[in-house]
Design a protein around this motif. Structure first.
Motif, PDB file in Angstrom:
ATOM      1  N   THR A   3       0.819  -1.209   0.000  1.00 16.79           N
ATOM      2  CA  THR A   3       0.000   0.000   0.000  1.00 16.79           C
ATOM      3  C   THR A   3       0.854   1.261   0.000  1.00 16.79           C
ATOM      4  OG1 THR A   3      -0.147  -0.263   2.398  1.00 16.79           O
ATOM      5  CG2 THR A   3      -2.009  -1.024   1.084  1.00 16.79           C
ATOM      6  N   GLY A   4       2.118   1.143   0.349  1.00  9.26           N
ATOM      7  CA  GLY A   4       3.000   2.309   0.350  1.00  9.26           C
ATOM      8  C   GLY A   4       3.715   2.538  -0.963  1.00  9.26           C
ATOM      9  N   ILE A   5       3.400   1.751  -1.992  1.00  8.14           N
ATOM     10  CA  ILE A   5       4.028   1.930  -3.300  1.00  8.14           C
ATOM     11  C   ILE A   5       3.113   2.762  -4.190  1.00  8.14           C
ATOM     12  CG2 ILE A   5       4.981   0.783  -5.329  1.00  8.14           C
ATOM     13  CD1 ILE A   5       5.463  -1.675  -3.632  1.00  8.14           C
ATOM     14  N   SER A   6       3.653   3.819  -4.748  1.00  2.00           N
ATOM     15  CA  SER A   6       2.902   4.650  -5.684  1.00  2.00           C
ATOM     16  C   SER A   6       3.680   4.763  -6.983  1.00  2.00           C
ATOM     17  CB  SER A   6       2.644   6.047  -5.090  1.00  2.00           C
ATOM     18  OG  SER A   6       3.874   6.689  -4.770  1.00  2.00           O
ATOM     19  N   THR A   7       2.979   5.031  -8.069  1.00  2.00           N
ATOM     20  CA  THR A   7       3.615   5.113  -9.382  1.00  2.00           C
ATOM     21  C   THR A   7       3.268   6.413 -10.077  1.00  2.00           C
ATOM     22  OG1 THR A   7       1.790   4.046 -10.564  1.00  2.00           O
ATOM     23  CG2 THR A   7       3.463   2.599  -9.590  1.00  2.00           C
ATOM     24  N   ASN A   8       4.172   6.788 -10.981  1.00  2.00           N
ATOM     25  CA  ASN A   8       3.959   7.972 -11.826  1.00  2.00           C
ATOM     26  C   ASN A   8       4.627   7.671 -13.159  1.00  2.00           C
ATOM     27  OD1 ASN A   8       3.541  10.441 -12.981  1.00  2.00           O
ATOM     28  ND2 ASN A   8       4.967  11.551 -11.664  1.00  2.00           N
ATOM     29  N   GLY A   9       3.830   7.253 -14.143  1.00  2.00           N
ATOM     30  CA  GLY A   9       4.418   6.817 -15.400  1.00  2.00           C
ATOM     31  C   GLY A   9       5.233   5.557 -15.173  1.00  2.00           C
ATOM     32  N   ASN A  10       6.503   5.599 -15.597  1.00  2.00           N
ATOM     33  CA  ASN A  10       7.359   4.431 -15.391  1.00  2.00           C
ATOM     34  C   ASN A  10       8.255   4.584 -14.165  1.00  2.00           C
ATOM     35  OD1 ASN A  10       9.052   6.407 -16.428  1.00  2.00           O
ATOM     36  ND2 ASN A  10      10.223   4.984 -17.701  1.00  2.00           N
ATOM     37  N   SER A  11       7.912   5.504 -13.282  1.00  2.00           N
ATOM     38  CA  SER A  11       8.639   5.697 -12.029  1.00  2.00           C
ATOM     39  C   SER A  11       7.806   5.189 -10.855  1.00  2.00           C
ATOM     40  CB  SER A  11       8.963   7.182 -11.809  1.00  2.00           C
ATOM     41  OG  SER A  11       9.797   7.672 -12.832  1.00  2.00           O
ATOM     42  N   PHE A  12       8.498   4.844  -9.778  1.00  2.00           N
ATOM     43  CA  PHE A  12       7.797   4.343  -8.603  1.00  2.00           C
ATOM     44  C   PHE A  12       8.454   4.887  -7.334  1.00  2.00           C
ATOM     45  CE2 PHE A  12      10.927   1.154  -9.919  1.00  2.00           C
ATOM     46  CZ  PHE A  12      11.687   1.017  -8.772  1.00  2.00           C
ATOM     47  N   THR A  13       7.673   4.946  -6.281  1.00  2.00           N
ATOM     48  CA  THR A  13       8.131   5.337  -4.955  1.00  2.00           C
ATOM     49  C   THR A  13       7.711   4.256  -3.973  1.00  2.00           C
ATOM     50  OG1 THR A  13       7.981   7.705  -5.428  1.00  2.00           O
ATOM     51  CG2 THR A  13       7.950   7.057  -3.114  1.00  2.00           C
ATOM     52  N   VAL A  14       8.657   3.781  -3.174  1.00  2.00           N
ATOM     53  CA  VAL A  14       8.387   2.706  -2.224  1.00  2.00           C
ATOM     54  C   VAL A  14       8.483   3.253  -0.806  1.00  2.00           C
ATOM     55  CG1 VAL A  14       9.092   0.432  -1.398  1.00  2.00           C
ATOM     56  CG2 VAL A  14       9.306   1.001  -3.829  1.00  2.00           C
ATOM     57  N   ALA A  15       7.362   3.267  -0.114  1.00  2.00           N
ATOM     58  CA  ALA A  15       7.308   3.713   1.270  1.00  2.00           C
ATOM     59  C   ALA A  15       6.988   2.521   2.167  1.00  2.00           C
ATOM     60  CB  ALA A  15       6.254   4.804   1.448  1.00  2.00           C
ATOM     61  N   VAL A  16       7.689   2.436   3.269  1.00  2.00           N
ATOM     62  CA  VAL A  16       7.530   1.317   4.199  1.00  2.00           C
ATOM     63  C   VAL A  16       7.387   1.869   5.606  1.00  2.00           C
ATOM     64  CG1 VAL A  16       8.575  -0.778   5.128  1.00  2.00           C
ATOM     65  CG2 VAL A  16       8.945  -0.168   2.723  1.00  2.00           C
ATOM     66  N   ASP A  17       6.386   1.411   6.309  1.00  2.80           N
ATOM     67  CA  ASP A  17       6.214   1.802   7.704  1.00  2.80           C
ATOM     68  C   ASP A  17       7.247   1.053   8.542  1.00  2.80           C
ATOM     69  OD1 ASP A  17       5.422   2.343  10.289  1.00  2.80           O
ATOM     70  OD2 ASP A  17       3.277   2.133   9.857  1.00  2.80           O
ATOM     71  N   PRO A  18       8.140   1.760   9.249  1.00  3.82           N
ATOM     72  CA  PRO A  18       9.131   1.067  10.084  1.00  3.82           C
ATOM     73  C   PRO A  18       8.511   0.100  11.082  1.00  3.82           C
ATOM     74  CG  PRO A  18       9.706   3.383   9.861  1.00  3.82           C
ATOM     75  CD  PRO A  18       8.333   3.211   9.260  1.00  3.82           C
ATOM     76  N   ALA A  19       7.287   0.372  11.503  1.00  3.91           N
ATOM     77  CA  ALA A  19       6.627  -0.509  12.459  1.00  3.91           C
ATOM     78  C   ALA A  19       6.333  -1.882  11.863  1.00  3.91           C
ATOM     79  CB  ALA A  19       5.326   0.136  12.948  1.00  3.91           C
ATOM     80  N   ASP A  20       6.355  -1.991  10.524  1.00  2.00           N
ATOM     81  CA  ASP A  20       6.085  -3.272   9.874  1.00  2.00           C
ATOM     82  C   ASP A  20       7.325  -4.157   9.788  1.00  2.00           C
ATOM     83  OD1 ASP A  20       3.397  -2.743   9.438  1.00  2.00           O
ATOM     84  OD2 ASP A  20       3.753  -1.794   7.497  1.00  2.00           O
ATOM     85  N   VAL A  21       8.480  -3.649  10.228  1.00  3.09           N
ATOM     86  CA  VAL A  21       9.727  -4.402  10.121  1.00  3.09           C
ATOM     87  C   VAL A  21      10.182  -4.830  11.519  1.00  3.09           C
ATOM     88  CG1 VAL A  21      12.106  -4.397   9.288  1.00  3.09           C
ATOM     89  CG2 VAL A  21      10.351  -3.079   8.081  1.00  3.09           C
ATOM     90  N   PRO A  22      10.065  -6.101  11.871  1.00  2.29           N
ATOM     91  CA  PRO A  22      10.493  -6.581  13.192  1.00  2.29           C
ATOM     92  C   PRO A  22      12.009  -6.499  13.343  1.00  2.29           C
ATOM     93  CG  PRO A  22       9.081  -8.188  12.084  1.00  2.29           C
ATOM     94  CD  PRO A  22       9.463  -7.174  11.070  1.00  2.29           C
TER      95      PRO A  22
END
Length: 400
Positions: free
Chosen positions: A78-97
């Protein structure tokens, strides 16, 4: 339809794979940007299927035997967004044990992209640094930093470092991958260790001065201390034979060794460390999606190679400092060192891979300056700012 799909993903129903077309403003509400990138195909990614995982740190992967399944942490897309052929990856630190957080806060992420319109497939890896402290009230104080431009303690320069940006090759998926990825079941997809190789990698270069108007050459040396980090390139194949460089993994030297090369007068010096690579197979329901190689640790081996080639020529008034006094000049900061073909892996997978290393107090390049060797030049800027530095003899500026 978009809002409904976003709500389903946010609820955690599809944490392994999902179609991503959620606006960036929504995607970043809980998670912070870990890295950004762009595929080399000129097509929009808004209908593509993304998968995001975290790999175990070296202390855990070192225990894996060949044929053993690798525990991979499935992360929400859900934290991945796109714009054309580009992408941004966002990760909630709380999701990483904590189990998936390595030395100095390093976290190794893996992402795959499947484009159903072209049957295109891509895999890449990227290390990011988790900085900040988890508190009883909130974990939001933690955020991601670029492992190259932030310090290895993750406490300074992290706030101003831009996230890593990577380029990804979108090639044709292997036979059977479309059916396996369009409707996969999470329990059928697994990553297995299938082998390992050790490879020598250039992590620094030295260029001592010629005798010039004197009789002796200049001298250079380097240090690679316990705790220093090197980013080693990764690679992937979808057909088992043709490999492509894709992403990287940052490895902290935690094998308990420090090494300082002796002063050397050779005009073209390659400083090398030995890295251990694991080879993995990733399959879903018996269909092999890819095979990949990633660095997991350093072996403790180091060596020097005297390159049989002329040293570079960076002499320029805009990139050099002249008439320096006698003493030891040591580079501990500035633009990170990089080498597109640093990992000598051609004999294993047919291509070499990249290396990158930040200059720190434990990862340095030094030159002995004296009356006969009093000038330094950077490859792109003056020495403190450049990624590579060359020594020149005295009165060299007279040749400009």
């Amino acid at each position: 339809m978009i809002a409904k799909r976003a709500a389903v993903l946010a609820a955690g129903v599809c944490t392994v794979v999902g179609f991503v077309n959620v606006p960036a403003s929504q995607a970043a509400t809980r998670a912070l940007v870990a890295f950004t990138g762009q595929v080399d195909a000129k097509l929009p990614l808004d209908k593509d299927r993304f998968t995001l995982r975290a790999d175990l740190p070296p202390a855990e992967t070192a225990r894996l035997a060949n044929g053993e399944e690798v525990p991979m942490l499935n992360l929400p897309t859900t934290g991945i967004s796109t714009n054309g052929n580009s992408f941004t990856v966002a990760v909630d630190p709380a999701d990483v044990p904590d189990r998936y957080i390595g030395p100095h806060g390093l976290v190794s992420l893996e992402m795959e992209i499947y484009d159903p319109r072209s049957n295109g497939y891509a895999w890449t890896a990227q290390s990011v640094r988790l900085v900040g402290q988890r508190t009883a009230r909130s974990a939001s104080a933690r955020h991601w930093a670029n492992p190259i431009t932030s310090t290895q303690t993750g406490t300074t320069r992290a706030l101003t470092s831009l996230p890593p940006h990577i380029k990804v090759h979108l090639g044709k998926a292997a036979k059977g991958v479309k059916a396996a990825l369009v409707s996969p079941r999470a329990d059928t997809c697994r990553t297995t260790k299938i082998g390992q190789n050790d490879a020598w990698a250039t992590i620094g270069e030295g260029y001592p001065a010629a005798p010039g108007y004197g009789t002796k050459r200049g001298t250079a040396w380097m240090t690679h201390s316990n705790g220093s980090e090197v980013t080693y390139g990764a690679a992937v194949t979808t057909n088992g034979t043709k490999w492509s460089a894709s992403g990287s993994a940052s490895v902290a030297n935690t094998k308990g060794f420090d090494f300082q090369w002796d002063a050397d007068t050779n005009p073209n010096i390659s400083y090398r460390a030995e890295a251990r690579y694991y080879k993995y197979k990733y399959d879903c329901g018996g269909v092999i999606i890819n095979r990949k190689v990633k660095a997991v640790s350093e072996t403790g081996g180091v060596k020097t190679v005297h390159v049989k080639a002329n040293p570079p020529y960076w002499l320029s008034r805009t990139k050099c400092t002249f008439d320096m006094p006698a003493g030891t000049w040591t580079k501990t900061t500035g633009k990170a060192y990089s080498n597109a073909g640093g990992v000598k892996f051609d004999s294993v997978i047919g291509i070499d891979l990249s290396t990158s290393r930040a200059y720190t107090k434990g990862s340095t390049l030094s030159y002995k300056m004296d009356a006969g060797h009093d000038s330094l030049c950077g490859n792109t800027d003056k020495p403190a700012y450049a990624s590579k530095v060359q020594q020149y003899y005295n009165r060299i500026q007279e040749e400009l």
